[in-house]
Design an enzyme around this catalytic site. Sequence first.
Site, PDB file in Angstrom:
ATOM      1  CE1 TYR A   1      -6.814  -8.448   0.248  1.00  0.00           C
ATOM      2  CE2 TYR A   1      -9.029  -7.548   0.481  1.00  0.00           C
ATOM      3  CZ  TYR A   1      -7.671  -7.368   0.260  1.00  0.00           C
ATOM      4  OH  TYR A   1      -7.176  -6.099   0.070  1.00  0.00           O
TER       5      TYR A   1
ATOM      6  CB  SER B   1       7.737  -4.192  -6.570  1.00  0.00           C
ATOM      7  OG  SER B   1       6.848  -5.119  -5.970  1.00  0.00           O
TER       8      SER B   1
ATOM      9  CB  ILE C   1      -7.050   1.312  -4.861  1.00  0.00           C
ATOM     10  CG1 ILE C   1      -7.567   1.710  -3.463  1.00  0.00           C
ATOM     11  CG2 ILE C   1      -5.999   2.301  -5.364  1.00  0.00           C
ATOM     12  CD1 ILE C   1      -8.275   3.040  -3.362  1.00  0.00           C
TER      13      ILE C   1
ATOM     14  CB  VAL D   1       5.558 -10.573   3.712  1.00  0.00           C
ATOM     15  CG1 VAL D   1       6.245  -9.278   3.321  1.00  0.00           C
ATOM     16  CG2 VAL D   1       4.332 -10.836   2.857  1.00  0.00           C
TER      17      VAL D   1
HETATM   18  P1  NDP Z   1      -0.698  -4.882  -5.931  1.00  0.00           P
HETATM   19  O1  NDP Z   1      -1.171  -6.238  -6.356  1.00  0.00           O
HETATM   20  O2  NDP Z   1      -0.674  -3.778  -6.899  1.00  0.00           O
HETATM   21  O3  NDP Z   1       0.776  -5.022  -5.295  1.00  0.00           O
HETATM   22  C1  NDP Z   1       0.995  -5.998  -4.327  1.00  0.00           C
HETATM   23  C2  NDP Z   1       2.386  -5.843  -3.759  1.00  0.00           C
HETATM   24  O4  NDP Z   1       2.558  -6.836  -2.728  1.00  0.00           O
HETATM   25  C3  NDP Z   1       3.486  -6.056  -4.784  1.00  0.00           C
HETATM   26  O5  NDP Z   1       4.524  -5.141  -4.539  1.00  0.00           O
HETATM   27  C4  NDP Z   1       3.939  -7.484  -4.504  1.00  0.00           C
HETATM   28  O6  NDP Z   1       5.297  -7.713  -4.787  1.00  0.00           O
HETATM   29  C5  NDP Z   1       3.751  -7.560  -2.998  1.00  0.00           C
HETATM   30  N1  NDP Z   1       3.622  -8.941  -2.548  1.00  0.00           N
HETATM   31  C6  NDP Z   1       2.676  -9.853  -2.874  1.00  0.00           C
HETATM   32  N2  NDP Z   1       2.940 -11.039  -2.280  1.00  0.00           N
HETATM   33  C7  NDP Z   1       4.077 -10.862  -1.570  1.00  0.00           C
HETATM   34  C8  NDP Z   1       4.863 -11.714  -0.743  1.00  0.00           C
HETATM   35  N3  NDP Z   1       4.543 -12.997  -0.515  1.00  0.00           N
HETATM   36  N4  NDP Z   1       5.964 -11.198  -0.168  1.00  0.00           N
HETATM   37  C9  NDP Z   1       6.318  -9.903  -0.380  1.00  0.00           C
HETATM   38  N5  NDP Z   1       5.633  -9.052  -1.161  1.00  0.00           N
HETATM   39  C10 NDP Z   1       4.511  -9.540  -1.741  1.00  0.00           C
HETATM   40  O7  NDP Z   1      -1.591  -4.517  -4.652  1.00  0.00           O
HETATM   41  P2  NDP Z   1      -2.100  -3.082  -4.151  1.00  0.00           P
HETATM   42  O8  NDP Z   1      -1.024  -2.099  -4.251  1.00  0.00           O
HETATM   43  O9  NDP Z   1      -3.408  -2.836  -4.763  1.00  0.00           O
HETATM   44  O10 NDP Z   1      -2.382  -3.414  -2.603  1.00  0.00           O
HETATM   45  C11 NDP Z   1      -1.506  -2.967  -1.588  1.00  0.00           C
HETATM   46  C12 NDP Z   1      -2.157  -3.253  -0.239  1.00  0.00           C
HETATM   47  O11 NDP Z   1      -3.388  -2.554  -0.170  1.00  0.00           O
HETATM   48  C13 NDP Z   1      -2.480  -4.738  -0.028  1.00  0.00           C
HETATM   49  O12 NDP Z   1      -2.242  -5.084   1.311  1.00  0.00           O
HETATM   50  C14 NDP Z   1      -3.954  -4.794  -0.358  1.00  0.00           C
HETATM   51  O13 NDP Z   1      -4.594  -5.875   0.283  1.00  0.00           O
HETATM   52  C15 NDP Z   1      -4.433  -3.457   0.145  1.00  0.00           C
HETATM   53  N6  NDP Z   1      -5.669  -3.038  -0.477  1.00  0.00           N
HETATM   54  C16 NDP Z   1      -5.762  -2.846  -1.831  1.00  0.00           C
HETATM   55  C17 NDP Z   1      -6.961  -2.492  -2.408  1.00  0.00           C
HETATM   56  C18 NDP Z   1      -7.134  -2.304  -3.875  1.00  0.00           C
HETATM   57  O14 NDP Z   1      -8.297  -2.164  -4.323  1.00  0.00           O
HETATM   58  N7  NDP Z   1      -6.076  -2.267  -4.684  1.00  0.00           N
HETATM   59  C19 NDP Z   1      -8.158  -2.320  -1.576  1.00  0.00           C
HETATM   60  C20 NDP Z   1      -7.953  -2.531  -0.182  1.00  0.00           C
HETATM   61  C21 NDP Z   1      -6.753  -2.881   0.337  1.00  0.00           C
HETATM   62  P3  NDP Z   1       5.828  -8.311  -6.218  1.00  0.00           P
HETATM   63  O15 NDP Z   1       5.003  -7.675  -7.294  1.00  0.00           O
HETATM   64  O16 NDP Z   1       7.260  -7.902  -6.242  1.00  0.00           O
HETATM   65  O17 NDP Z   1       5.669  -9.806  -6.150  1.00  0.00           O
END
Ligand code: NDP
Length: 238
Positions: free
Chosen positions: A146, A10, A179, A55
């Site tokens: 984390y 999302s 990111i 999840v």
């Molecule tokens: P965002 O915060 O932008 O998005 C997080 C996503 O995870 C959303 O779609 C959210 O869904 C979903 N989510 C959170 N909790 C749950 C849950 N309990 N069940 C199902 N879905 C869940 O994160 P990013 O896109 O930045 O990160 C994506 C991945 O990349 C993550 O695993 C993060 O740890 C990893 N990452 C990100 C970095 C960064 O700097 N951004 C750096 C390193 C790794 P909703 O909004 O619908 O609740």
Amino acid sequence: MKNVLVTGGSRGIGAETVRQFAAAGDRVAFTFHRSETAADELRRETGAFPVRCDVKHSDSVKIAVDKAVSVLGHIDVLVCSAGIADFGLVTDITESRWEEVIDTDLNGVFYCVRHVLPAMISRKSGCIITLGSMWGQTGASCEAAYSAAKAGVIGFTKALAKEVGPSGIRVNCVSPGMIDTEMNSAVSDEAKEAIAGDTPLCRTGRPEEVASVIRFLASDDAGFITGQVTAVNGGFVI
Ligand code: NDP
């Protein structure tokens, strides 16, 4: 054409991943948790199929996977992008918050794999991509939960790659640096500038730069790559 399931589709990296697979003509389902409006907008934009899922709970993941399979037929590619960040001193983390981070960022990956893998093994084909983090490789001060979860994801990815390689399934981890997504909205501008300043490419990354690596790893061009941690961090960790 591949059938793709993206968790955490999302927002952020997951949403960009949905866009890139859909633009390439693949059939895509994705999960959302709270961001129903964003998920609906992404559905209208890309034609991808949204499924609500938490999840942290295996039952919720199973229902979501079953719904995705009912729409796609089967899943060729699983991308585990759902995740949450956590900032604070170890002495301040409550046990429930620790569990929430581990449940979401590590156990959530296990639940998704657990419910998708049997059909991949039966088909002797599949590709799984997990999202690690450079903090899972190096450890980050004030991000112990984390960092622990993401180190676990990296270990899980390597172990799984060895286990299911003989079944024709590739498993890789994409490990981003900082990111520009909402995940870092709690990070101060000063801290972001400091990280950018310590990054050889002198900036933070964009979600599409992570999504394109995910797509490559899912492609046949990456057919001999498994068990690897692919860093997308501008050189912050070398
Ligand atoms: P965002 O915060 O932008 O998005 C997080 C996503 O995870 C959303 O779609 C959210 O869904 C979903 N989510 C959170 N909790 C749950 C849950 N309990 N069940 C199902 N879905 C869940 O994160 P990013 O896109 O930045 O990160 C994506 C991945 O990349 C993550 O695993 C993060 O740890 C990893 N990452 C990100 C970095 C960064 O700097 N951004 C750096 C390193 C790794 P909703 O909004 O619908 O609740």
